[in-house]
Design a protein around this motif. Structure first.
Motif, mmCIF file in Angstrom:
data_model
loop_
_atom_site.group_PDB
_atom_site.id
_atom_site.type_symbol
_atom_site.label_atom_id
_atom_site.label_comp_id
_atom_site.label_asym_id
_atom_site.label_seq_id
_atom_site.Cartn_x
_atom_site.Cartn_y
_atom_site.Cartn_z
ATOM 1 N N GLY A 41 0.809 -1.216 0.000
ATOM 2 C CA GLY A 41 0.000 0.000 0.000
ATOM 3 C C GLY A 41 0.840 1.262 0.000
ATOM 4 N N LYS A 42 0.212 2.356 0.393
ATOM 5 C CA LYS A 42 0.860 3.670 0.349
ATOM 6 C C LYS A 42 2.106 3.704 1.222
ATOM 7 N N ILE A 43 3.105 4.422 0.716
ATOM 8 C CA ILE A 43 4.359 4.557 1.444
ATOM 9 C C ILE A 43 4.935 5.944 1.174
ATOM 10 N N ILE A 77 -0.400 13.673 -2.847
ATOM 11 C CA ILE A 77 0.117 14.816 -2.101
ATOM 12 C C ILE A 77 -0.803 15.064 -0.918
ATOM 13 N N ILE A 78 -0.221 15.109 0.275
ATOM 14 C CA ILE A 78 -0.978 15.330 1.502
ATOM 15 C C ILE A 78 -0.796 16.793 1.877
ATOM 16 N N PRO A 79 -1.898 17.541 1.960
ATOM 17 C CA PRO A 79 -1.794 18.990 2.207
ATOM 18 C C PRO A 79 -1.425 19.316 3.660
ATOM 19 N N THR A 80 -0.165 19.100 3.965
ATOM 20 C CA THR A 80 0.370 19.473 5.273
ATOM 21 C C THR A 80 1.419 20.547 5.054
ATOM 22 N N VAL A 81 1.958 21.086 6.135
ATOM 23 C CA VAL A 81 3.034 22.073 6.006
ATOM 24 C C VAL A 81 4.275 21.465 6.642
ATOM 25 N N PRO A 82 5.316 21.173 5.876
ATOM 26 C CA PRO A 82 5.354 21.174 4.410
ATOM 27 C C PRO A 82 4.548 20.002 3.853
ATOM 28 N N PRO A 83 4.199 20.070 2.573
ATOM 29 C CA PRO A 83 3.404 18.992 1.975
ATOM 30 C C PRO A 83 4.133 17.652 2.072
#
Length: 134
Positions: A41-43, A77-83
């Motif tokens: 899965g996702k990594i 892309i996960i919208p975090t800071v930083p992405p």
């Protein structure tokens, strides 16, 4: 196309051979290892970098971009800071897992025979002088 000894036409072609097209996709040693890293899965990029022994950041980036271009990997892309970025296999990429597992199993079962054959070949084709040095 079938081979005819009379016309001497080739029936094996790099441009038309399905095997060579597949090998063009997965023949890089990093490609197979990166695909295995995404098997469950996702990594995240950093985790993949840690899991794939010996791969550089540059090579990992090039490999996932190539796999993304080939439609085998998708980037999230996960919208975090930083992405943050996660990668996973596409449904098409997942179809490669079974044949790759079969090749891995073949290697586990047969690779010692390959090593032995190489040693026998190398010994048979060394000069007499080289054999005495061994």
């Amino acid at each position: 196309m079938t081979y005819s000894s009379k016309t001497k036409q080739s029936d094996i072609s790099l441009s038309n051979c399905g095997y060579s097209k597949v090998l063009d996709i997965i023949s890089n040693k990093w490609t197979v290892l990166v695909i295995y890293a995404m098997e469950n899965g996702k990594i995240r990029y950093g985790e993949m970098l840690r899991r794939v022994e010996g791969i550089s950041k540059k090579m990992l980036t090039q490999t996932v971009r190539k796999l993304e271009r080939d439609g085998l990997v998708q980037r999230h892309i996960i919208p975090t800071v930083p992405p943050s970025v996660e990668y996973s296999l596409t449904p098409l990429g997942e179809t490669l897992l079974q044949p790759m597992k079969e090749l891995r199993q073949w290697g586990r079962v047969n690779y010692t025979q390959v090593v032995e054959a190489r040693a026998n070949y190398d010994f048979a084709y060394t000069t007499t002088e080289e054999k005495f040095r061994l």
